[in-house]
Design a protein around this motif. Structure first.
Motif: not given
Length: 300
Positions: A41, A44-45, A74, A37-38, A147, A143, A71, A150-151
């Motif tokens: 992220w 995506t970033t 990720y 998930s990281i 997440i 995870n 969500a 992150i969200t």
């Protein structure tokens, strides 16, 4: 009989705890799935940052492809880690379980008593199933937490249930490869081929069989989403034959739908049924191994 079953399961869990190579494989799998998930992220970033610079320069008017993604997007990288790292880990665990018995003659001693092979092998399989379940539970918990961070909000009930559904599908797939590893340890005459043959089977199911029905390049099969077969001509027939046998592609399809990947739509039920069918068939096969075969020695 039940005492032997539970004792076999407990002994298998204890053996996995003592095996160093099992620790390494479990740690690698747990780490990769947990940070998936990281990684999603960060990807995506990075892409969003590049997109904003291109947009500011007036070089595009297209919307950001990551705007409004769910969500669970990720966690999509977890799919390929399960197929690559997780499946190989499961094969090693399964092969080691039966090889360990053959080298130490434990099964021969147990089967000298009125104990059926389904009880003994079923207990070992149950122990390995608990180990894999525990690893998946820990990785999914990490995870879920990642997440949520992150969200900036805890995952809701629907997303949590989808993540649990993904974990259940992953468990079924890994148990299938665990049984393949166990069969390799039972039927191979040498310790080296006990791992080599299951690895060949894994590569065939992961790359060769899907390629026959989709004509996709092997590198494309490393994507976390299933490959669509071209329509028309002989591909319709090939896809109908190979699709049920491509358990990794079936897993990817079910996982992608559960994780709300925008590139895949439909109902995951048919893929889940295929995974359940394969797991039941593999379980029946391993529990029906002849009694004498379990007592055969290695030629090493």
């Amino acid at each position: 009989m039940m005492n032997v079953f539970f004792a076999s399961a407990q002994q298998e869990m204890l053996s996995v705890r003592r095996a160093r190579i099992a620790h390494v494989l479990l740690a690698v799998f747990l780490g990769m799935v947990s940070v998936s998930s990281i990684i999603g992220w960060v990807t995506t970033t990075t892409v969003t940052s590049v997109y904003e610079k291109i947009l500011a320069g007036g070089l595009t008017a297209a919307p950001n492809p990551f705007t409004g993604v769910p969500a669970l997007y990720y966690a999509r990288n977890s799919v390929i880690y399960v197929i690559l790292i997780g499946a190989l880990m499961a094969i090693v665990l399964g092969a080691q379980a039966t090889l360990r018995d053959r080298k130490s003659a434990t099964t021969s001693l147990i089967l000298s008593r009125p104990v059926g092979t389904p009880v003994r092998l079923g207990g070992q399989l149950a122990g390995l199933g608990i180990v894999i379940f525990t690893v998946l539970a820990i990785s999914m918990a990490i995870n879920w937490a990642a997440i949520s961070v992150i969200t900036r909000a805890p995952l809701g009930t629907d997303a949590t249930l989808r993540l649990l559904g993904f974990a259940a599908c992953a468990w079924m797939l890994l148990m299938i490869f665990t049984i393949i590893g166990m069969l390799g340890g039972i039927f191979s005459k040498r310790e080296t081929t006990a791992l080599l043959v299951p690895f060949v089977v894994w590569s065939g199911l992961t790359f060769v069989v899907p390629q026959l029905g989709t004509a996709a390049r092997p590198v494309a099969l490393l994507n976390p989403v299933p490959i669509l077969a071209p329509t028309g001509g002989p591909f319709d027939l090939l896809a109908a034959i190979t699709a049920p046998l491509s358990i990794t592609e079936q897993f990817k399809r079910a996982a992608s739908i559960l994780l709300q990947d925008p590139n895949v739509s439909g109902n995951p039920l048919s893929s889940v049924i295929v995974l359940i069918g394969f797991l039941l068939l593999a379980t029946i096969v391993v529990t029906l191994v002849p009694r004498q075969k379990l007592r055969s020695a290695l030629n090493d």
